[in-house]
Scaffold this active site. Structure first.
Site, mmCIF file in Angstrom:
data_model
loop_
_atom_site.group_PDB
_atom_site.id
_atom_site.type_symbol
_atom_site.label_atom_id
_atom_site.label_comp_id
_atom_site.label_asym_id
_atom_site.label_seq_id
_atom_site.Cartn_x
_atom_site.Cartn_y
_atom_site.Cartn_z
ATOM 1 C CG HIS A 26 -1.931 -1.076 1.235
ATOM 2 N ND1 HIS A 26 -2.896 -1.212 0.275
ATOM 3 C CD2 HIS A 26 -2.111 -2.121 2.085
ATOM 4 C CE1 HIS A 26 -3.644 -2.273 0.540
ATOM 5 N NE2 HIS A 26 -3.179 -2.853 1.636
ATOM 6 C CD GLU A 41 -3.209 -8.869 4.994
ATOM 7 O OE1 GLU A 41 -3.464 -7.821 5.610
ATOM 8 O OE2 GLU A 41 -2.438 -8.906 4.014
ATOM 9 C CG ASP A 62 -6.753 -6.325 4.540
ATOM 10 O OD1 ASP A 62 -7.770 -5.854 4.023
ATOM 11 O OD2 ASP A 62 -5.605 -6.023 4.183
HETATM 12 C C1 3PY Z 1 -3.691 -4.858 7.715
HETATM 13 O O1 3PY Z 1 -3.951 -4.420 8.838
HETATM 14 O O2 3PY Z 1 -4.521 -5.371 6.965
HETATM 15 C C2 3PY Z 1 -2.317 -4.754 7.241
HETATM 16 O O3 3PY Z 1 -2.032 -5.210 6.160
HETATM 17 C C3 3PY Z 1 -1.315 -4.084 8.103
HETATM 18 O O4 3PY Z 1 -1.307 -2.748 7.905
HETATM 19 MG MG MG Z 2 -3.652 -5.836 5.018
#
Ligand code: 3PY
Ligand code: MG
Length: 254
Positions: A45, A150, A176
């Protein structure tokens, strides 16, 4: 020599990493003076590309710090490139299965653990140009591979992922993961994700693997430590700037 990230994690040091999303070199240097143990560069990101990551790894190492690089989704080729640049470890986002974790290990580790291609261009500063068993063992031991947990599928496959040989740890993405566990709500510190962090950290430790977590502030840092997390990435250059801007706006009434 390579920064001893594994040794510090094994000593249960609890490490706090800076999170670099922006590529301005002076900003990185200044952020790394902020009391952090290591630097993490974000190519998923964040604004980083391979050139800025290469420069960032060099800056961190000249400041005595290890570096982790979060590569783009599916960025297996980038994994071995940034290790050749001298990264201390890599983080692969949005993995879905033990097969994905095995593919990460294949890209990040030399045989017999994986099939990382030989060519340590700048990583020669870490381990030399060894050609023998000692070189490959040192590189495999000292450069770490983290699979992000995630997605719903990765969380469901946690036990199989933790069983992957050569994988050094899991990195929890609380944003996520919270969206996955709540059916579409972003609540990175909600009860669902907090329970999941506890489960993941306990299982990872039982399997001899490290747990890393993105955290937003000091309270979450303390909470992560209590839950058995080994390493946190704290805030980000962008978030630090935003907080400074908000404080300035409030103080000037704008
Ligand atoms: C998330 O929290 O989804 C990440 O990828 C860490 O920033
Ligand atoms: Mg993430």
């Amino acid at each position: 020599a390579a920064p001893d990230l594994r040794g510090r994690l094994e000593a249960r040091g609890f490490l706090i990493s800076a999170w670099s999303s922006l590529t301005q070199p002076e900003l990185l240097e200044r952020m790394l003076q902020g009391g952090f143990d290591l630097a993490t560069f974000d190519m998923q990101h964040g604004m980083h590309d391979e050139a800025s990551v290469g420069r960032g790894i060099a800056t961190a190492s000249h400041m005595g710090m290890a570096s982790l690089v979060r590569v783009p989704v599916g960025g297996y080729a980038t994994v071995s490139r940034v290790l050749d640049y001298g990264a201390t470890g890599v983080i692969l986002p949005m993995i879905e299965s033990a097969d994905d974790a095995r593919a990460l290990v294949a890209a990040a580790k030399y045989p017999p653990l994986g099939q990382r291609s030989y060519g340590p261009t700048r990583a020669v500063m870490l381990h030399g140009y060894g050609s023998g068993k000692a070189y490959f063992e040192a590189a495999n031991r000292e450069t770490l591979a983290f699979a992000m947990i995630e997605t719903p599928a990765a969380y469901a496959a946690l036990d199989q992922i933790l069983a992957v040989e050569g994988l050094d740890g899991v990195f929890i993405g609380p944003s996520d993961l919270s969206i996955a566990l709540t059916g579409g709500r972003l609540s990175h510190d909600g009860p669902e994700v907090t329970a999941a962090i506890q489960t993941i950290a306990a299982k990872a430790r039982a399997c001899g693997k490290f747990t890393a977590l993105y955290v937003f502030d000091a309270d979450e840092t303390a909470g992560a430590r209590k839950m058995g997390v080994d390493l946190v990435t704290l805030s980000s250059d962008m978030a630090i700037f935003n907080a400074g801007l908000a404080a300035l706006r409030a103080s000037t009434g704008r």
